[in-house]
Scaffold this motif. Structure first.
Motif, PDB file in Angstrom:
ATOM      1  N   LEU A 148     -11.334   7.018 -10.026  1.00  0.00           N
ATOM      2  CA  LEU A 148     -11.741   8.305 -10.579  1.00  0.00           C
ATOM      3  C   LEU A 148     -12.572   8.137 -11.850  1.00  0.00           C
ATOM      4  N   PRO A 149     -13.698   8.819 -11.956  1.00  0.00           N
ATOM      5  CA  PRO A 149     -14.398   8.861 -13.242  1.00  0.00           C
ATOM      6  C   PRO A 149     -13.480   9.441 -14.305  1.00  0.00           C
ATOM      7  N   SER A 150     -13.635   8.998 -15.526  1.00  0.00           N
ATOM      8  CA  SER A 150     -12.700   9.372 -16.590  1.00  0.00           C
ATOM      9  C   SER A 150     -12.610  10.883 -16.784  1.00  0.00           C
ATOM     10  N   LYS A 151     -13.708  11.618 -16.551  1.00  0.00           N
ATOM     11  CA  LYS A 151     -13.711  13.055 -16.831  1.00  0.00           C
ATOM     12  C   LYS A 151     -12.945  13.867 -15.803  1.00  0.00           C
ATOM     13  N   VAL A 152     -12.604  13.261 -14.675  1.00  0.00           N
ATOM     14  CA  VAL A 152     -11.840  14.010 -13.662  1.00  0.00           C
ATOM     15  C   VAL A 152     -10.513  13.338 -13.344  1.00  0.00           C
ATOM     16  N   ARG A 153     -10.088  12.392 -14.171  1.00  0.00           N
ATOM     17  CA  ARG A 153      -8.826  11.722 -13.913  1.00  0.00           C
ATOM     18  C   ARG A 153      -7.645  12.672 -14.055  1.00  0.00           C
TER      19      ARG A 153
END
Length: 221
Positions: A148-153
């Motif tokens: 997951l990209p950090s902004k949607v974790r």
């Protein structure tokens, strides 16, 4: 009780930009989540199966001592912690043994519980089941969050935890449904154990078919 500490110690990170559409659902790695979420649901079901049904199994065996029930439940829950802690050692060999071993231990534990006639077998079965569930809980969410990209974790982790909690809610209902179908309690436990064992092959293939690489974290301000 924890609210004052949370209010004092937790903070809201700065949000210099509004969330844009590219941070929405299309950013989520659905190939990974489509595997991790159903596995999390099943793990949640298996996680509470022994603690909830143990007293009924003991009663059927004529072992009605509260101390015995407490000891066996404690062993099961302590094994969940042990599985979670040992994940870090086992993951060095990859996610294949983590997933395969987790479902094997969780399923074999339920099968052993279903055939045990004494405290020793019930304790071993409960510990095996707990160990497998603990290993799966940490392994699955680590595998999913790495993709997951950090902004949607946060979104991905929330979905994962929702599946686990839903599985915990469904756990007694699954047994109840089987019981209403004319299946005995121990046979219902065995049925669920075989179901977990049947997931070993998909669990072995999933990390091989879907290679996960951790998304890069944004640079610190």
């Amino acid at each position: 009780m924890m609210f004052p500490f949370a209010l004092k110690l937790l903070w809201e990170p700065s949000r210099p930009h509004r969330l844009t559409p590219h941070l929405g659902a299309q950013t989520l790695p659905w190939r990974v989540l489509a595997v991790a979420y159903p596995f999390a649901l099943v793990t949640g079901i298996a996680l509470l199966m022994v603690p909830i049904q143990l007293s009924f199994i003991l009663h059927g065996l004529g072992l009605d001592s509260p101390a015995t029930a407490g000891l066996l439940s404690a062993g099961n829950q302590a094994s969940v912690l042990a599985g979670a802690l040992l994940f870090r050692l086992l993951v060095r060999f990859g996610y294949v043994p983590v997933f395969g071993g987790g479902f094997f231990a969780a399923g074999a534990g339920l099968l052993l519980v279903s055939v045990s006639k004494g405290q020793g077998g019930l304790l071993l079965g409960g510990c095996l089941n707990g160990f497998g569930c603990g290993l799966l809980l940490v392994g699955l969410i680590t595998w999913a969050l790495a993709a997951l990209p950090s902004k949607v974790r946060g979104v991905g982790a929330g979905g994962f935890n929702s599946c686990v909690f839903l599985g915990e809610f469904l756990s007694p209902l699954v047994i109840l449904l089987l019981r209403h179908g004319g299946v005995s309690l121990v046979s219902a436990m065995a049925f669920c154990g075989w179901g977990l064992v049947a997931l070993i092959l998909p669990a072995l293939l999933a990390p091989l078919a879907i290679r996960v690489q951790a998304a890069a974290l944004p640079a610190a301000d």
